[in-house]
Design a protein around this motif. Structure first.
Motif, PDB file in Angstrom:
ATOM      1  N   ASP A   2       0.849  -1.181   0.000  1.00  0.00           N
ATOM      2  CA  ASP A   2       0.000   0.000   0.000  1.00  0.00           C
ATOM      3  C   ASP A   2       0.892   1.241   0.000  1.00  0.00           C
ATOM      4  OD1 ASP A   2      -1.734   2.091   0.486  1.00  0.00           O
ATOM      5  OD2 ASP A   2      -3.057   0.881   1.733  1.00  0.00           O
ATOM      6  N   TRP A   3       1.089   1.806  -1.178  1.00  0.00           N
ATOM      7  CA  TRP A   3       1.994   2.948  -1.296  1.00  0.00           C
ATOM      8  C   TRP A   3       1.422   4.202  -0.658  1.00  0.00           C
ATOM      9  CZ3 TRP A   3       6.819   2.034  -2.212  1.00  0.00           C
ATOM     10  CH2 TRP A   3       7.168   0.883  -2.931  1.00  0.00           C
ATOM     11  N   LEU A   4       0.105   4.339  -0.608  1.00  0.00           N
ATOM     12  CA  LEU A   4      -0.482   5.493   0.070  1.00  0.00           C
ATOM     13  C   LEU A   4      -0.243   5.417   1.576  1.00  0.00           C
ATOM     14  CD1 LEU A   4      -3.856   5.922  -1.850  1.00  0.00           C
ATOM     15  CD2 LEU A   4      -1.754   7.249  -2.100  1.00  0.00           C
ATOM     16  N   GLU A   5      -0.390   4.227   2.129  1.00  0.00           N
ATOM     17  CA  GLU A   5      -0.131   4.073   3.564  1.00  0.00           C
ATOM     18  C   GLU A   5       1.329   4.345   3.878  1.00  0.00           C
ATOM     19  OE1 GLU A   5      -0.533   0.718   7.125  1.00  0.00           O
ATOM     20  OE2 GLU A   5      -1.225   0.270   5.086  1.00  0.00           O
ATOM     21  N   LEU A  28       7.996  14.853  -3.390  1.00  0.00           N
ATOM     22  CA  LEU A  28       7.243  15.576  -4.420  1.00  0.00           C
ATOM     23  C   LEU A  28       8.149  15.941  -5.596  1.00  0.00           C
ATOM     24  CD1 LEU A  28       5.074  17.929  -2.165  1.00  0.00           C
ATOM     25  CD2 LEU A  28       4.171  16.237  -3.782  1.00  0.00           C
ATOM     26  N   TYR A  29       9.361  16.408  -5.290  1.00  0.00           N
ATOM     27  CA  TYR A  29      10.317  16.774  -6.343  1.00  0.00           C
ATOM     28  C   TYR A  29      10.650  15.546  -7.191  1.00  0.00           C
ATOM     29  CZ  TYR A  29      14.602  18.675  -8.442  1.00  0.00           C
ATOM     30  OH  TYR A  29      15.563  19.106  -9.329  1.00  0.00           O
ATOM     31  N   ALA A  30      10.859  14.396  -6.534  1.00  0.00           N
ATOM     32  CA  ALA A  30      11.183  13.169  -7.260  1.00  0.00           C
ATOM     33  C   ALA A  30      10.015  12.715  -8.133  1.00  0.00           C
ATOM     34  CB  ALA A  30      11.560  12.065  -6.272  1.00  0.00           C
ATOM     35  N   LEU A  31       8.780  12.885  -7.649  1.00  0.00           N
ATOM     36  CA  LEU A  31       7.607  12.529  -8.450  1.00  0.00           C
ATOM     37  C   LEU A  31       7.515  13.423  -9.684  1.00  0.00           C
ATOM     38  CD1 LEU A  31       4.968  12.005  -5.606  1.00  0.00           C
ATOM     39  CD2 LEU A  31       5.905  10.210  -7.089  1.00  0.00           C
ATOM     40  N   ARG A 111       8.538   2.429  -8.711  1.00  0.00           N
ATOM     41  CA  ARG A 111       8.527   2.726 -10.145  1.00  0.00           C
ATOM     42  C   ARG A 111       7.693   1.688 -10.902  1.00  0.00           C
ATOM     43  NH1 ARG A 111      14.130   3.069  -9.316  1.00  0.00           N
ATOM     44  NH2 ARG A 111      14.544   1.465 -10.898  1.00  0.00           N
ATOM     45  N   VAL A 112       7.821   0.423 -10.510  1.00  0.00           N
ATOM     46  CA  VAL A 112       7.018  -0.636 -11.139  1.00  0.00           C
ATOM     47  C   VAL A 112       5.540  -0.389 -10.900  1.00  0.00           C
ATOM     48  CG1 VAL A 112       6.463  -3.100 -11.078  1.00  0.00           C
ATOM     49  CG2 VAL A 112       8.857  -2.359 -11.057  1.00  0.00           C
ATOM     50  N   ALA A 113       5.191  -0.009  -9.665  1.00  0.00           N
ATOM     51  CA  ALA A 113       3.781   0.251  -9.338  1.00  0.00           C
ATOM     52  C   ALA A 113       3.242   1.441 -10.131  1.00  0.00           C
ATOM     53  CB  ALA A 113       3.635   0.492  -7.838  1.00  0.00           C
ATOM     54  N   LEU A 114       4.060   2.469 -10.320  1.00  0.00           N
ATOM     55  CA  LEU A 114       3.621   3.645 -11.078  1.00  0.00           C
ATOM     56  C   LEU A 114       3.437   3.321 -12.556  1.00  0.00           C
ATOM     57  CD1 LEU A 114       5.890   6.382  -9.435  1.00  0.00           C
ATOM     58  CD2 LEU A 114       3.421   6.097  -9.125  1.00  0.00           C
ATOM     59  N   GLN A 115       4.266   2.444 -13.086  1.00  0.00           N
ATOM     60  CA  GLN A 115       4.098   2.026 -14.477  1.00  0.00           C
ATOM     61  C   GLN A 115       2.828   1.200 -14.649  1.00  0.00           C
ATOM     62  OE1 GLN A 115       7.753  -0.037 -15.251  1.00  0.00           O
ATOM     63  NE2 GLN A 115       8.994   1.832 -15.279  1.00  0.00           N
ATOM     64  N   ARG A 116       2.518   0.388 -13.648  1.00  0.00           N
ATOM     65  CA  ARG A 116       1.339  -0.466 -13.710  1.00  0.00           C
ATOM     66  C   ARG A 116       0.057   0.332 -13.457  1.00  0.00           C
ATOM     67  NH1 ARG A 116       3.007  -3.846 -10.204  1.00  0.00           N
ATOM     68  NH2 ARG A 116       1.934  -2.928  -8.419  1.00  0.00           N
ATOM     69  N   GLU A 117       0.156   1.354 -12.613  1.00  0.00           N
ATOM     70  CA  GLU A 117      -1.025   2.136 -12.216  1.00  0.00           C
ATOM     71  C   GLU A 117      -0.663   3.626 -12.271  1.00  0.00           C
ATOM     72  OE1 GLU A 117      -3.955   2.611  -8.301  1.00  0.00           O
ATOM     73  OE2 GLU A 117      -2.322   1.158  -8.278  1.00  0.00           O
ATOM     74  N   PRO A 118      -0.696   4.228 -13.451  1.00  0.00           N
ATOM     75  CA  PRO A 118      -0.234   5.608 -13.607  1.00  0.00           C
ATOM     76  C   PRO A 118      -0.935   6.618 -12.697  1.00  0.00           C
ATOM     77  CG  PRO A 118      -0.509   4.561 -15.744  1.00  0.00           C
ATOM     78  CD  PRO A 118      -1.082   3.612 -14.744  1.00  0.00           C
ATOM     79  N   GLN A 119      -2.212   6.390 -12.375  1.00  0.00           N
ATOM     80  CA  GLN A 119      -2.936   7.348 -11.540  1.00  0.00           C
ATOM     81  C   GLN A 119      -2.430   7.359 -10.101  1.00  0.00           C
ATOM     82  OE1 GLN A 119      -4.144   4.616 -12.895  1.00  0.00           O
ATOM     83  NE2 GLN A 119      -5.759   3.647 -11.666  1.00  0.00           N
ATOM     84  N   LEU A 120      -1.624   6.369  -9.732  1.00  0.00           N
ATOM     85  CA  LEU A 120      -1.079   6.317  -8.378  1.00  0.00           C
ATOM     86  C   LEU A 120      -0.189   7.522  -8.092  1.00  0.00           C
ATOM     87  CD1 LEU A 120      -0.592   4.765  -5.704  1.00  0.00           C
ATOM     88  CD2 LEU A 120       1.252   3.523  -6.866  1.00  0.00           C
ATOM     89  N   LEU A 121       0.517   8.018  -9.087  1.00  0.00           N
ATOM     90  CA  LEU A 121       1.399   9.164  -8.874  1.00  0.00           C
ATOM     91  C   LEU A 121       0.608  10.362  -8.360  1.00  0.00           C
ATOM     92  CD1 LEU A 121       4.355  10.332 -11.021  1.00  0.00           C
ATOM     93  CD2 LEU A 121       2.641  11.999 -10.305  1.00  0.00           C
ATOM     94  N   GLY A 122      -0.516  10.648  -8.976  1.00  0.00           N
ATOM     95  CA  GLY A 122      -1.327  11.770  -8.542  1.00  0.00           C
ATOM     96  C   GLY A 122      -1.892  11.576  -7.143  1.00  0.00           C
ATOM     97  N   ARG A 123      -2.255  10.351  -6.814  1.00  0.00           N
ATOM     98  CA  ARG A 123      -2.812  10.073  -5.484  1.00  0.00           C
ATOM     99  C   ARG A 123      -1.750  10.248  -4.400  1.00  0.00           C
ATOM    100  NH1 ARG A 123      -5.547   4.451  -5.438  1.00  0.00           N
ATOM    101  NH2 ARG A 123      -6.597   5.290  -3.584  1.00  0.00           N
ATOM    102  N   ILE A 124      -0.527   9.791  -4.697  1.00  0.00           N
ATOM    103  CA  ILE A 124       0.562   9.979  -3.738  1.00  0.00           C
ATOM    104  C   ILE A 124       0.866  11.468  -3.562  1.00  0.00           C
ATOM    105  CG2 ILE A 124       3.037   9.637  -3.376  1.00  0.00           C
ATOM    106  CD1 ILE A 124       2.746   6.886  -4.669  1.00  0.00           C
ATOM    107  N   ALA A 125       0.942  12.187  -4.672  1.00  0.00           N
ATOM    108  CA  ALA A 125       1.258  13.615  -4.602  1.00  0.00           C
ATOM    109  C   ALA A 125       0.200  14.379  -3.818  1.00  0.00           C
ATOM    110  CB  ALA A 125       1.399  14.183  -6.009  1.00  0.00           C
ATOM    111  N   ARG A 126      -1.064  14.084  -4.066  1.00  0.00           N
ATOM    112  CA  ARG A 126      -2.137  14.786  -3.343  1.00  0.00           C
ATOM    113  C   ARG A 126      -2.098  14.466  -1.855  1.00  0.00           C
ATOM    114  NH1 ARG A 126      -4.754  13.391  -8.151  1.00  0.00           N
ATOM    115  NH2 ARG A 126      -5.246  15.220  -9.419  1.00  0.00           N
ATOM    116  N   LEU A 127      -1.769  13.238  -1.514  1.00  0.00           N
ATOM    117  CA  LEU A 127      -1.670  12.878  -0.106  1.00  0.00           C
ATOM    118  C   LEU A 127      -0.543  13.647   0.567  1.00  0.00           C
ATOM    119  CD1 LEU A 127      -2.569  11.182   2.281  1.00  0.00           C
ATOM    120  CD2 LEU A 127      -1.144   9.313   1.440  1.00  0.00           C
ATOM    121  N   LEU A 128       0.609  13.745  -0.093  1.00  0.00           N
ATOM    122  CA  LEU A 128       1.717  14.521   0.458  1.00  0.00           C
ATOM    123  C   LEU A 128       1.326  15.989   0.653  1.00  0.00           C
ATOM    124  CD1 LEU A 128       4.625  13.028  -1.678  1.00  0.00           C
ATOM    125  CD2 LEU A 128       4.409  12.833   0.806  1.00  0.00           C
ATOM    126  N   LEU A 129       0.641  16.547  -0.319  1.00  0.00           N
ATOM    127  CA  LEU A 129       0.209  17.941  -0.215  1.00  0.00           C
ATOM    128  C   LEU A 129      -0.771  18.127   0.933  1.00  0.00           C
ATOM    129  CD1 LEU A 129      -0.267  18.661  -4.020  1.00  0.00           C
ATOM    130  CD2 LEU A 129       1.476  19.683  -2.551  1.00  0.00           C
TER     131      LEU A 129
END
Length: 297
Positions: A2-5, A28-31, A111-129
């Motif tokens: 669970d990358w969000l957790e 965030l910078y790395a994303l 990186r593998v998870a982001l390639q498999r589920e591209p929308q995950l990047l936005g969800r992680i970024a919004r959680l950090l914000l």
């Protein structure tokens, strides 16, 4: 995994109410860099100035270094570092990171998870914000790190069981009679206020409650500058302006510098004033430098 957790549980230096956004800013910078080029690494010596600027603008008032998160984010499982000699970080020393060619990137599994589920990047970024910064800074912070996020109409991340009180805006604007507490602006289109916002003194992400004792009615400009540490509120409920703010135009002098020492506009009689604990938090964690002296009249 669970990358969000994992994102929500980044290990940070902790003391109740103290801001330590070093790891979230690097993440965030790395994303943002991953979104631009998924295959590139971030050599410390090449990105150090970028990271230092982010910490200076969006970090706490005290001096800090990007070397700390560059090394320590590895322990959270979302980041990895290699040197010219092989895998592994050389430590959090600035010289060691520079001289060994230390290069970081998002962890391989992520990186593998982001390639498999591209929308995950936005969800992680919004959680950090949401977890580490007030909404007034989200848009410009995304621009600063090069993130392009798709708008989300319905999803709202809720953390630690807390939910926002949607009544806060109306309660705060009513308490201040729909006027900016700093400049008195009270613009409307018809009967609808425009450019007026309810600002948290102690950020919601750091335990600030959705109530009048933690709120200010501010125009959009002064809300942004309040959250950036240009403005503060003194013990006598007068406006503080940071000595670090520099502006030579008539607009900068009129709308910022000239406000130093002025009493707040409102709230209306009988309304609870900003709590001393919330004012103190903002002074320690957000306000930059020392307040400007009040010019003699």
């Amino acid at each position: 995994m669970d990358w969000l957790e994992r994102t929500a549980k980044l290990r940070q230096w902790t003391r109740v109410g103290t801001r330590a956004p070093h790891k979230p800013l690097l993440f965030l910078y790395a994303l943002g860099r991953y979104q631009d080029d998924a295959d590139s690494g971030l050599r410390y010596s090449a990105v150090e100035q970028d990271l230092q600027r982010l910490l200076g603008e969006y970090g706490p008032p005290n001096k800090t270094t990007p070397a700390y998160p560059f090394h320590h984010l590895v322990s959270d499982g979302v980041w990895e570092v290699r040197t010219d000699l092989g895998a592994g970080s050389p430590g959090s020393g600035v010289r060691d990171l520079r001289e060994t060619g230390a290069t970081g990137r998002l962890a391989r599994e992520l990186r593998v998870a982001l390639q498999r589920e591209p929308q995950l990047l936005g969800r992680i970024a919004r959680l950090l914000l949401d977890l580490h910064f007030p909404p007034s800074l989200h848009g410009e912070l995304c621009e600063a790190v090069g993130l392009e996020l798709e708008p989300v109409a319905t999803e709202r991340l809720v953390t630690a069981g807390r939910r926002r009180d949607r009544r806060m805006r109306e309660l705060v604007l009513t308490a201040y009679e729909y006027r900016c507490a700093f400049c008195g602006y009270d613009g409307r289109i018809g009967t609808v206020p425009v450019g007026l916002e309810a600002a948290h003194v102690r950020w919601w992400a750091f335990g600030g409650p959705d109530d009048i004792e933690n709120g200010l009615c501010l125009c959009s400009l002064h809300h942004k500058l309040f959250d950036k540490g240009v403005f503060g509120v003194g013990d006598d409920h007068r406006i503080l302006v940071s000595q670090r703010f520099v502006g030579h135009s008539p607009a900068a002098r009129e709308h910022v510098i000239a406000l130093a020492g002025r009493p707040l506009v409102g709230p209306q009689p009988g309304t609870r004033l900003i709590s001393a604990a919330h004012r103190d938090w903002h002074a320690r964690q957000v306000f930059h430098g020392e307040p400007r002296p009040v010019a003699a009249v």
